[in-house]
Design a protein around this motif. Structure first.
Motif, PDB file in Angstrom:
ATOM      1  N   GLN A  31       0.820  -1.212   0.000  1.00 21.73           N
ATOM      2  CA  GLN A  31       0.000   0.000   0.000  1.00 21.73           C
ATOM      3  C   GLN A  31       0.858   1.269   0.000  1.00 21.73           C
ATOM      4  OE1 GLN A  31      -3.310   0.078  -0.380  1.00 21.73           O
ATOM      5  NE2 GLN A  31      -3.160  -2.138  -0.633  1.00 21.73           N
ATOM      6  N   GLY A  32       2.162   1.080  -0.199  1.00 13.97           N
ATOM      7  CA  GLY A  32       3.038   2.239  -0.268  1.00 13.97           C
ATOM      8  C   GLY A  32       3.549   2.723   1.065  1.00 13.97           C
ATOM      9  N   VAL A  33       3.372   1.929   2.114  1.00 14.18           N
ATOM     10  CA  VAL A  33       3.836   2.316   3.441  1.00 14.18           C
ATOM     11  C   VAL A  33       5.258   1.788   3.612  1.00 14.18           C
ATOM     12  CG1 VAL A  33       3.383   2.246   5.919  1.00 14.18           C
ATOM     13  CG2 VAL A  33       1.480   2.148   4.292  1.00 14.18           C
ATOM     14  N   THR A  34       6.220   2.665   3.748  1.00 16.10           N
ATOM     15  CA  THR A  34       7.618   2.258   3.862  1.00 16.10           C
ATOM     16  C   THR A  34       7.941   1.792   5.270  1.00 16.10           C
ATOM     17  OG1 THR A  34       8.415   4.446   4.503  1.00 16.10           O
ATOM     18  CG2 THR A  34       8.210   3.984   2.128  1.00 16.10           C
ATOM     19  N   GLY A  35       9.102   1.134   5.407  1.00 14.06           N
ATOM     20  CA  GLY A  35       9.553   0.725   6.722  1.00 14.06           C
ATOM     21  C   GLY A  35       9.743   1.903   7.654  1.00 14.06           C
ATOM     22  N   ALA A  36      10.228   3.027   7.114  1.00 14.28           N
ATOM     23  CA  ALA A  36      10.404   4.226   7.932  1.00 14.28           C
ATOM     24  C   ALA A  36       9.063   4.741   8.437  1.00 14.28           C
ATOM     25  CB  ALA A  36      11.125   5.306   7.122  1.00 14.28           C
ATOM     26  N   ASP A  37       8.033   4.701   7.558  1.00 16.68           N
ATOM     27  CA  ASP A  37       6.695   5.133   7.978  1.00 16.68           C
ATOM     28  C   ASP A  37       6.193   4.260   9.133  1.00 16.68           C
ATOM     29  OD1 ASP A  37       6.569   7.058   5.972  1.00 16.68           O
ATOM     30  OD2 ASP A  37       5.715   5.644   4.527  1.00 16.68           O
ATOM     31  N   VAL A  38       6.409   2.935   8.999  1.00  7.23           N
ATOM     32  CA  VAL A  38       5.949   2.018  10.036  1.00  7.23           C
ATOM     33  C   VAL A  38       6.674   2.301  11.351  1.00  7.23           C
ATOM     34  CG1 VAL A  38       5.848  -0.404  10.738  1.00  7.23           C
ATOM     35  CG2 VAL A  38       5.295   0.218   8.389  1.00  7.23           C
ATOM     36  N   ASN A  39       7.996   2.458  11.279  1.00  3.66           N
ATOM     37  CA  ASN A  39       8.767   2.732  12.494  1.00  3.66           C
ATOM     38  C   ASN A  39       8.300   4.013  13.171  1.00  3.66           C
ATOM     39  OD1 ASN A  39      10.284   0.422  12.147  1.00  3.66           O
ATOM     40  ND2 ASN A  39      11.925   1.477  11.032  1.00  3.66           N
ATOM     41  N   GLU A  40       8.012   5.010  12.367  1.00  2.00           N
ATOM     42  CA  GLU A  40       7.563   6.291  12.933  1.00  2.00           C
ATOM     43  C   GLU A  40       6.233   6.129  13.655  1.00  2.00           C
ATOM     44  OE1 GLU A  40       7.452  10.194  14.035  1.00  2.00           O
ATOM     45  OE2 GLU A  40       9.146   9.120  13.110  1.00  2.00           O
ATOM     46  N   ARG A  41       5.337   5.397  13.052  1.00  2.00           N
ATOM     47  CA  ARG A  41       4.009   5.234  13.645  1.00  2.00           C
ATOM     48  C   ARG A  41       4.022   4.294  14.849  1.00  2.00           C
ATOM     49  NH1 ARG A  41      -0.991   6.328  10.234  1.00  2.00           N
ATOM     50  NH2 ARG A  41      -0.255   7.839   8.705  1.00  2.00           N
ATOM     51  N   CYS A  42       5.046   3.443  14.950  1.00  4.96           N
ATOM     52  CA  CYS A  42       5.136   2.501  16.068  1.00  4.96           C
ATOM     53  C   CYS A  42       6.001   3.020  17.212  1.00  4.96           C
ATOM     54  CB  CYS A  42       5.674   1.156  15.580  1.00  4.96           C
ATOM     55  SG  CYS A  42       4.525   0.238  14.526  1.00  4.96           S
ATOM     56  N   ARG A  43       6.409   4.284  17.171  1.00  5.66           N
ATOM     57  CA  ARG A  43       7.157   4.847  18.297  1.00  5.66           C
ATOM     58  C   ARG A  43       6.276   4.867  19.548  1.00  5.66           C
ATOM     59  NH1 ARG A  43      11.844   7.601  17.302  1.00  5.66           N
ATOM     60  NH2 ARG A  43      12.408   7.918  15.088  1.00  5.66           N
ATOM     61  N   PRO A  44       6.871   4.875  20.738  1.00  5.18           N
ATOM     62  CA  PRO A  44       6.052   4.979  21.957  1.00  5.18           C
ATOM     63  C   PRO A  44       5.080   6.148  21.883  1.00  5.18           C
ATOM     64  CG  PRO A  44       8.338   4.532  22.515  1.00  5.18           C
ATOM     65  CD  PRO A  44       8.319   4.785  21.032  1.00  5.18           C
TER      66      PRO A  44
END
Length: 352
Positions: A31-44
């Motif tokens: 869906q175009g969600v990069t690993g960096a996007d995921v890491n950012e959204r999964c921050r505490p």
């Protein structure tokens, strides 16, 4: 922050279906969600969280039971192909299923206590209270247990049963995988009893799976299996009573032994109609027994009784439960045919 394309015309946070709330890294990349996007959204404190390796929960806060099951299957599935790149262009009507929402669960089934809970067992703990969810996979899969997932390996993955769309092991296999982790005799007895009492499966199928799992050597399992056999016979006898009364058969004498006058014991029978010389015997053999030897004993008794003019009808508990009317017709036919047979030898009927 990089814009993340929604999976449908509605914003991702507004989608309530579990398959939209739990996605793999591969599906997000599709869906175009990069690993960096995921890491950012999964921050505490972020809006997403990693629930299992490579599997993400797209909301903060505790996961639901449904989400945990879905995540466990996604973690263990052989492949999780990303959703089609054009999924964003497919309109989703309110309340409708997105045609791209269904996820493959290749080579993965829920088993053990989680599967029993999904099947509806009242003696199994609710899904949310389980610390682990057992997932059955082929032996050669390179997976490890992690988080809430315990990997259970099998030489050959059985065909799945589906409960609300979730692939689960059939009850006998799920019972064996659950019992393998239990040390409490009472808990094992409750699960096995409910399986038979509530019609989920026959005792023989449970014993077969326990035997294959090499669990019958455990004393608390052996004790539960002995009780299971007694429970299975009691249930089968209850169904036999129902068959006679609900299908208008004449009343037999119940649970009797036959003997020749002044002669040998001929064997026990579950129901016997003396005037017609017709008997019913429940076939409750289990895989623990030597099938050939036990069947040979059944055959010897049947042959001897029929030489004396007594018709013996064998009925299995499964047939009695699943096709009671058909079994009643077999017995009725035998009773009616007695008028066309020579009189049977005189036998002594004793309570068993």
């Amino acid at each position: 922050m990089t814009h993340i394309p929604p999976l449908s015309p509605r914003p991702l946070r507004h989608l309530s279906h579990v398959r939209r709330r739990v996605l793999t890294a591969a599906q997000l990349r599709g869906q175009g969600v990069t690993g960096a996007d995921v890491n950012e959204r999964c921050r505490p404190g972020g809006p997403w969280q990693r629930i299992l390796p490579g599997v993400f929960l797209l909301h903060p806060g505790p996961s639901t039971a449904e989400e945990r099951v879905h995540a466990a299957l996604l973690y263990a599935a052989r492949s999780n192909a990303p959703a089609p790149a054009r999924a964003v262009h497919i309109p989703v009507q309110p309340g409708a299923e997105d045609p791209h929402a269904a996820q493959p669960y290749a080579d993965a089934l829920i088993t053990g206590l989680a599967a029993l809970a999904l099947h509806g067992f009242t003696s199994a703990a609710p899904l949310l209270s389980l610390d682990t969810i057992d997932v059955l996979v082929p032996r050669m899969r390179r997976l490890r247990s992690t988080g809430c997932v315990r990997i259970v390996r099998t030489p050959s993955l059985p065909a799945p049963a589906f409960v609300t769309g979730v692939p689960v092991a059939a009850v006998p296999r799920a019972l064996a995988d659950a019992v393998a982790e239990l040390t409490d005799a009472g808990a094992v007895h409750q699960l096995l009893t409910e399986a038979v009492r509530d019609g989920y499966c026959e005792p023989a199928s449970v014993v077969k799976e326990l035997t294959a799992a090499r669990l019958l050597g455990r004393p608390h399992v052996m004790g539960a299996v002995d009780s299971l056999k007694a429970e299975g016979r009691a249930i089968a006898e209850t169904h036999l009573y129902r068959m006679v009364h609900e299908h208008g058969l004449p009343d037999p004498v119940w649970n009797v032994d036959l003997r020749l006058p002044g002669g040998p014991h001929l064997g026990g029978l579950d129901a016997y109609w003396p005037e017609q010389a017709v008997a019913v015997e429940l076939d409750i053999r289990t895989p623990r027994q030597d099938k050939d030897a036990v069947w040979a004993e059944y055959a010897r008794k049947r042959e001897y009784l029929e030489r004396l003019g007594i018709t013996v009808v064998h009925i299995t508990p499964r047939k009695l439960r699943a096709a009671m009317e058909q079994q009643a017709a077999v017995v009725r036919t035998a009773l009616m045919a007695s008028n066309d047979r020579d009189p049977a030898a005189h036998v002594v009927v004793l309570p068993r």
